[in-house]
Enzyme design. Structure first.
Site, mmCIF file in Angstrom:
data_model
loop_
_atom_site.group_PDB
_atom_site.id
_atom_site.type_symbol
_atom_site.label_atom_id
_atom_site.label_comp_id
_atom_site.label_asym_id
_atom_site.label_seq_id
_atom_site.Cartn_x
_atom_site.Cartn_y
_atom_site.Cartn_z
ATOM 1 N N ASP A 1 1.019 -5.429 -4.246
ATOM 2 C CA ASP A 1 2.057 -4.405 -4.207
ATOM 3 C C ASP A 1 2.038 -3.740 -2.831
ATOM 4 O O ASP A 1 0.981 -3.350 -2.343
ATOM 5 C CB ASP A 1 1.797 -3.374 -5.300
ATOM 6 N N HIS B 1 9.718 6.886 0.969
ATOM 7 C CA HIS B 1 8.746 7.051 -0.113
ATOM 8 C C HIS B 1 7.371 7.437 0.448
ATOM 9 O O HIS B 1 6.741 8.383 -0.025
ATOM 10 C CB HIS B 1 8.638 5.754 -0.923
ATOM 11 N N GLU C 1 7.889 3.414 -10.700
ATOM 12 C CA GLU C 1 8.206 3.120 -9.307
ATOM 13 C C GLU C 1 9.251 2.013 -9.326
ATOM 14 O O GLU C 1 8.984 0.898 -9.792
ATOM 15 C CB GLU C 1 6.963 2.701 -8.512
ATOM 16 N N GLU D 1 11.048 -0.858 -7.860
ATOM 17 C CA GLU D 1 10.696 -1.800 -6.799
ATOM 18 C C GLU D 1 11.479 -3.098 -6.973
ATOM 19 O O GLU D 1 12.070 -3.358 -8.020
ATOM 20 C CB GLU D 1 9.200 -2.142 -6.841
ATOM 21 N N ASP E 1 6.758 -0.515 -11.357
ATOM 22 C CA ASP E 1 5.311 -0.339 -11.199
ATOM 23 C C ASP E 1 4.923 0.986 -11.839
ATOM 24 O O ASP E 1 4.747 2.000 -11.170
ATOM 25 C CB ASP E 1 5.015 -0.354 -9.689
ATOM 26 N N ARG F 1 0.093 9.220 -12.409
ATOM 27 C CA ARG F 1 -0.213 9.926 -11.152
ATOM 28 C C ARG F 1 -1.501 10.721 -11.219
ATOM 29 O O ARG F 1 -2.187 10.886 -10.203
ATOM 30 C CB ARG F 1 0.934 10.864 -10.793
ATOM 31 N N GLN G 1 -4.370 8.236 -10.999
ATOM 32 C CA GLN G 1 -4.363 7.699 -9.635
ATOM 33 C C GLN G 1 -4.930 8.708 -8.627
ATOM 34 O O GLN G 1 -5.735 8.347 -7.750
ATOM 35 C CB GLN G 1 -2.918 7.340 -9.267
ATOM 36 N N LYS H 1 -2.525 2.262 -12.194
ATOM 37 C CA LYS H 1 -1.472 1.250 -12.090
ATOM 38 C C LYS H 1 -1.684 0.062 -13.023
ATOM 39 O O LYS H 1 -0.711 -0.595 -13.418
ATOM 40 C CB LYS H 1 -1.455 0.676 -10.662
ATOM 41 N N THR I 1 2.842 -3.469 -15.549
ATOM 42 C CA THR I 1 3.879 -3.601 -14.528
ATOM 43 C C THR I 1 4.981 -4.434 -15.163
ATOM 44 O O THR I 1 4.714 -5.547 -15.627
ATOM 45 C CB THR I 1 3.339 -4.321 -13.276
ATOM 46 N N GLU J 1 8.656 11.821 -6.721
ATOM 47 C CA GLU J 1 9.494 12.310 -5.638
ATOM 48 C C GLU J 1 10.693 13.111 -6.164
ATOM 49 O O GLU J 1 11.059 14.134 -5.595
ATOM 50 C CB GLU J 1 10.001 11.144 -4.788
#
Lengths: 407, 407
Positions: free
Chosen positions: A120, A127, A193, A195, A227, A231, A234, A247, A251, A355
């Site tokens: 990844d 970002h 996420e 992607e 993904d 948080r 992480q 993570k 996925t 975000e």
């Protein structure tokens, strides 16, 4: 008036004969997994059609996974696509092809390839800048290496799941700065996420880097990828060796892989580079631009929350492939790599709740209430399209998943 | 005097019938890959012997990889080991077994399993402290999370190679603090990491953590692992998402997998814990200690440079497995996880050149010259043994690799 054929795809359909993405499907009547090609609202049983037509590709297509086709290489990909295009457009083929079309709502879609390694990346400047501001407020938003190489890390291949698979909220350790010790429990900052993923077809040899210009020789196609990210887990674990359990629980990837050949009209130049690049990453004199103009939409429970523009990504997939192998690391058929979260410069273009809500500070409003991070029962869906030839749109389908409570 | 049988293994041989590690081999006369079991200086063609003896395990053992045996589960592992022990110790079996013994120097050894996911941990307090002092001299040597969870990250499965495979010196970007911009070229700080690897046999379900006490149900055995590391590439790339190209060019593993059952006498308690652990990691009331007393030796070009003691590892393999799955991540047959560099408290017990030379400051003396990091042509070999039953030693074989110049 003659009965309309499923192959008479309405003009403007993003799954017309200019697209022809590949997947793997089964049906209630026949649970064998087999290669399918999407055309309009139908799935063509590609191996069965090839056999009915006496095509030499019946072997490659008559498989339970895309891996044999992926491993067959660039020339085979082109020839198979030409054959498929003829089968779905040439009226003379219709009697042989039509019996092998299954309505989309009658199929079950499966993970279309066997994943080898999963990498990844972190290729959106917007970002990375947003995350840097939130997580490292006292330093520069971008680390010093960010504009010199595509930052990436290996993820867990074994937990890549196909669109539609429920995602169990992960449990783990977290520690807020104010907590005296870490606590354990279900993640309270479960995020997405948005992607784009790429799948490798042609392998490479150990010790031999893959040049930037050999991207199309090795990469078969692309798809949407979510993904999922916890948080809080992480943030507590990721220094010094990077993301791991935040993570690795799941996925999600699209059931459909769009071949790169369908995206010729979507090629765009990446943003201007702020630093000279090492020769192995320098694409400034390439005729074919390395970016893809993919327009992504992120929805939660059917409500749009963001529209991340893939064209804004700083690092291209070709640069990511060249970087990933420049140390001699080999590629295998089925290697998958993700672009990293796609975020544009505008607030409404951000590809993560981290975000969009500025780490939970600014809740977003949905019709069913406010959200900072995901709640149990929430369904997240990514969709996308790209410009196709002659004003058409190439649909990338969707990747969707619903959060279910921690067990 | 009767001719001696290859099965009359000399007393004190670390590959006696108390060990019986598994591998995959071929010979010049027969290039089929097949499961072999090491006994003394010979390799038993296990599938052929099973077939000759009419064993029900002929199917599991008559394979080109260990994966079918690994996937057969804990009860099968025990029963197969019992059968093998009888075949190599019971004189009545000798006429059937002996024709299937091949001298060790006549076999080619292959990667014995197909690797699914690869995770590397960081479980030695001495190693993590040494690295922290060098790389983060202004902060605490250990990050705040280190004693609360086993730090780990995913590595590249596709570049795991069997002992004896040459390692091509990787090229990549590096940037010394004094360099104005990154430079590209062959790594000038190529290093080793002496580790122990574990291979998963029994898979687990997505969304279902594996409990600490279920370690032996899921993990088949262990082996030596050399996590080759390019320190200059790693230093420039690893913030914020962890090691990537500094590691992904090659990871070497032993050709022999020692089953956990052969290591009952090597179980030892891990070091005292400095913080209370979350329940999913708390092994304080377990009857069977979670550590393994493995005595590793690191040699360069035949000369011993370190003797890392695996018994000093802070986190056990069972804790690593529980942590790796506590977020619901599933296991697959063939998943491999490495312990992280094994370093003891003494200077001569450090499992990397980074530590042995203090990042190149203090060269070590070999008979063929000084070394800070590895030179082209250097051969690195890890060997190890563990206490076995009744004063025996269980040999773990070796993992070796030679550095060849960048292409």
């Amino acid at each position: 008036m003659p009965q309309q054929s499923p192959l008479d795809v309405p003009e403007g359909d993003p799954f017309g004969p200019h697209n022809l993405p590949y997947g793997v499907f089964s049906t209630a009547a026949d649970d064998r997994r087999r290669v399918g090609v999407r055309i309009g609202g139908f799935v063509l049983d590609a191996g069965a059609a090839a056999a009915a037509l006496g095509s030499p590709f019946a072997g490659l297509l008559g498989q339970a996974s895309l891996n044999p086709l992926l491993g067959a290489g660039h020339t085979a990909w082109r020839d198979v696509r030409r054959a498929l295009t003829a089968w779905v457009t040439d009226p003379g083929h219709r009697p042989a092809v039509e019996p092998h079309l299954v309505p989309l709502d009658e199929v079950t879609l499966h993970l279309p390839y066997e994943v080898a390694d999963y990498v990844d990346f972190y290729a959106s400047e917007h970002h990375a800048t947003n995350v840097g501001k939130m997580f490292r407020p006292d330093g520069d938003a971008l680390t010093p290496n960010w504009k010199h190489l595509p930052i990436g890390y290996h993820g867990r291949s074994g937990t890549i799941v196909v669109s539609g698979t429920d995602v169990v909220r992960p449990s783990g350790q977290r520690k807020a700065p104010t907590d005296p010790a870490p606590v354990f429990g279900p993640s309270v900052k479960l995020d997405i996420e948005a992607e784009v993923g790429f799948v490798v077809g042609t392998p490479s040899q150990l010790g031999r880097p893959v040049a930037l210009g050999d991207f199309e020789e090795h990469v078969f196609g692309l798809f949407l990828l979510n993904d999922w990210s916890a948080r809080d887990i992480q943030a507590w674990e990721y220094v010094p060796l990077g993301p791991f359990l935040g993570k690795s629980f799941a996925t999600s990837v699209s059931a459909w892989v769009t071949p790169l050949e369908a995206l010729d009209a979507a090629r765009v130049a990446p943003p201007a580079r702020d630093f000279p690049l090492q020769p192995y990453l320098d694409d400034s004199d390439f005729d074919r631009p390395g970016g893809f103009d993919l327009r992504i939409t992120v929805s939660i429970n059917g409500q749009e929350v963001a529209q991340p523009p893939f064209a804004t990504m700083y690092w291209t997939a070709a640069q990511q492939l060249a970087h990933m192998t420049v140390n001699g690391a080999s590629l295998r058929t089925g290697d998958v790599f993700g672009s990293g979260t796609v975020s544009g410069p505008e607030v409404g273009q951000r590809g993560s709740l981290l975000e969009l809500t500025w780490n939970g500070r600014d809740a977003i409003e949905l019709t069913d209430g406010k959200r900072t991070f995901l709640e149990d029962g929430d369904t997240v869906t990514l969709t996308a399209w790209a410009p196709g030839p002659d004003g058409t749109r190439v649909g990338l389908g969707e990747v969707t998943g619903r959060i279910v409570g921690s067990r």
